[in-house]
Design an enzyme around this catalytic site. Structure first.
Site, PDB file in Angstrom:
ATOM      1  N   ASN A  78      26.909 -21.296  -9.956  1.00 58.76           N
ATOM      2  CA  ASN A  78      26.723 -21.335  -8.505  1.00 58.76           C
ATOM      3  C   ASN A  78      26.777 -22.754  -7.978  1.00 58.76           C
ATOM      4  OD1 ASN A  78      26.215 -18.535  -8.101  1.00 58.76           O
ATOM      5  ND2 ASN A  78      24.065 -18.803  -8.668  1.00 58.76           N
ATOM      6  N   ALA A 109      25.511 -21.585 -15.865  1.00 57.26           N
ATOM      7  CA  ALA A 109      25.960 -22.976 -15.894  1.00 57.26           C
ATOM      8  C   ALA A 109      24.813 -23.914 -16.248  1.00 57.26           C
ATOM      9  CB  ALA A 109      26.561 -23.356 -14.545  1.00 57.26           C
ATOM     10  N   GLU A 210      22.884 -12.536 -13.646  1.00 57.41           N
ATOM     11  CA  GLU A 210      23.594 -12.910 -12.428  1.00 57.41           C
ATOM     12  C   GLU A 210      25.079 -12.569 -12.522  1.00 57.41           C
ATOM     13  OE1 GLU A 210      20.771 -16.496 -10.681  1.00 57.41           O
ATOM     14  OE2 GLU A 210      22.654 -17.023 -11.659  1.00 57.41           O
ATOM     15  N   LYS A 291       8.055 -17.001 -20.013  1.00 64.25           N
ATOM     16  CA  LYS A 291       7.863 -18.299 -19.365  1.00 64.25           C
ATOM     17  C   LYS A 291       6.736 -18.151 -18.344  1.00 64.25           C
ATOM     18  CE  LYS A 291      12.264 -18.013 -18.364  1.00 64.25           C
ATOM     19  NZ  LYS A 291      13.104 -17.228 -19.278  1.00 64.25           N
ATOM     20  N   LEU A 292       5.703 -18.962 -18.479  1.00 60.31           N
ATOM     21  CA  LEU A 292       4.489 -18.784 -17.685  1.00 60.31           C
ATOM     22  C   LEU A 292       4.250 -19.906 -16.686  1.00 60.31           C
ATOM     23  CD1 LEU A 292       2.192 -17.570 -20.613  1.00 60.31           C
ATOM     24  CD2 LEU A 292       3.299 -16.164 -18.863  1.00 60.31           C
ATOM     25  N   THR A 321      13.479 -26.090  -9.754  1.00 62.44           N
ATOM     26  CA  THR A 321      14.746 -25.378  -9.924  1.00 62.44           C
ATOM     27  C   THR A 321      15.367 -25.717 -11.279  1.00 62.44           C
ATOM     28  OG1 THR A 321      15.129 -25.585  -7.546  1.00 62.44           O
ATOM     29  CG2 THR A 321      16.999 -24.910  -8.903  1.00 62.44           C
ATOM     30  N   ASP A 325      15.668 -22.177 -16.885  1.00 62.64           N
ATOM     31  CA  ASP A 325      16.937 -22.213 -17.611  1.00 62.64           C
ATOM     32  C   ASP A 325      16.920 -23.299 -18.678  1.00 62.64           C
ATOM     33  OD1 ASP A 325      17.983 -20.182 -15.987  1.00 62.64           O
ATOM     34  OD2 ASP A 325      18.624 -21.628 -14.475  1.00 62.64           O
ATOM     35  N   SER A 364      19.119 -32.377 -13.397  1.00 59.25           N
ATOM     36  CA  SER A 364      17.784 -32.586 -13.967  1.00 59.25           C
ATOM     37  C   SER A 364      17.702 -32.253 -15.452  1.00 59.25           C
ATOM     38  CB  SER A 364      16.760 -31.729 -13.209  1.00 59.25           C
ATOM     39  OG  SER A 364      16.933 -30.345 -13.497  1.00 59.25           O
TER      40      SER A 364
END
Length: 379
Positions: A78, A109, A210, A291-292, A321, A325, A364
């Site tokens: 995206n 990605a 997605e 994931k917490l 963000t 991932d 990042s």
């Protein structure tokens, strides 16, 4: 047309066997033994010493032997349209953003970028539109960016590249609205042998939600038959996960919100999370990686005691963000390198900690040297 990415016109029926350009590595780099069948998998994973100094490695793009079975990410790409705001608007309200910019992202990605920046050989299988957003993503991921192999990315001229509006609040938290575009509409009904060949020869495969479930199912089945481990990140569509897909994955990876949505159970406490995971086990998933957020993470293996990992505190939280991932991809890299479950969780926690300190998803993603340095000083 973008360099290194094939173009597919969909004004006619999609041809899954269409030829496309491969200027970089050929599939033979995946299989260290040319005498083996193109579809056979190496029996062992050859991993070199993982130096904290990338310059010590023969290939500056990889800390791992180039012949090691790669990390293959099949998923979305995206353009993330960021708007920085003090708060979310109320119904009927218009507010001004402090800043706005467009960066490359998308769960697939992001995970591919993370794998490559952690210096593990990484391929991305995805779909882009022939537009400015597609070019942005290709440049961010490719040789001039993260070093992801884009041999299996195809572009189409009648669907836009997927994009997302990311509303970033002053506390670093975000809300996201996604437009699927090519991610959802540019895949063939039947995956080509070429695309399935790379996943069969992978060391590990990452999927997300997605892209269409039908594509994930085809990939997961091919991967399972080849004996390749596959992790499904639950992020994306909020529809129930098909049993066909659950039956073919090794690890299910939701965050606590996604786990609650998936099971219909509360996930506010660790006990509630454990009960929700038990429901996933009953659905046939033997390993669940949860994931917490600020509470860390936990790996639940059916019949064993959960393995918990606290967060590694970040100096400052700028943007969350891509943190999930980053965590999932870093866990996969550590896993394919033969690390223990505890080491995988810690490596992933360090990568996620570094991720939230920088704005943007792909920008990042931390490099291996930074992750190893953080691990060294956070013992």
């Amino acid at each position: 047309m973008m360099k290194g990415i094939s173009s597919v016109s969909q004004s006619i029926n999609y041809n899954p066997y269409i030829e496309f350009n491969r200027p970089q590595l050929q599939i033979s780099t995946v299989n260290p033994n040319p005498a083996q069948s193109r579809f056979s998998r190496p029996r062992s994973l050859r991993v070199l010493s993982l130096s904290a100094d990338p310059s010590a490695n023969r290939n500056p793009k990889s800390a791992v032997d180039a012949h090691a079975p790669p990390l293959v990410v099949v998923g979305s790409a995206n353009a993330d349209i960021y708007v920085e705001i003090e708060r979310l608007p109320k119904e009927g309200e218009t507010i001004s953003a402090k800043t706005g910019q467009t960066l490359a992202g998308g769960k697939g990605a992001n995970q591919a970028a993370c794998g490559a920046k952690l210096m593990y050989p990484t391929y991305f299988v995805g779909r882009l539109g022939e537009d400015a957003h597609g070019k942005l993503i290709a440049e961010a991921l490719g040789d001039d960016g993260c070093g992801v192999h884009l041999d299996y990315v195809r572009s189409v001229n009648n669907e836009p590249t997927g994009h997302a509006v990311v509303m970033l609040q002053s506390d670093g938290q975000n809300s996201i609205i996604i437009v699927g575009g090519a991610n959802m509409k540019a895949w063939p009904e039947i995956m080509s042998d070429d695309d399935l060949e790379i996943v069969r020869n992978a060391g590990i495969v990452l999927l997300q939600r997605e892209i269409p479930d039908s594509i994930n199912i085809q990939v997961a089945k091919a991967v399972k038959k080849a004996g390749v481990p596959v992790i499904l990140d639950v992020g994306g569509m909020d529809t129930p996960i098909p049993n066909e897909l659950l039956d073919s994955i090794d690890i299910l990876s939701p965050n606590e919100t996604e786990l609650s949505r998936l099971t219909g159970m509360p996930t506010e406490t660790f006990e509630q999370i454990s009960q929700a995971v038990a429901k996933c086990h009953k659905l046939g998933v033997k390993q669940v990686l949860v994931k917490l957020g600020s509470k860390g993470s936990a790996l639940f293996i059916q019949g064993e005691k959960p393995i918990q990992q606290s967060i590694i505190p970040a100096a400052q939280v700028v943007d969350t963000t891509g943190a999930g991932d980053t965590f999932t991809a870093a866990f996969a890299v550590a896993m394919v390198e033969g690390k223990s479950h505890e080491e995988c969780l810690r490596f992933a926690a360090a990568a996620a900690s570094l991720c939230v300190q920088v704005k943007g998803a792909i920008p990042s993603m931390p490099d291996r040297k930074s992750v190893l340095k953080l691990l060294k000083f956070s013992i």
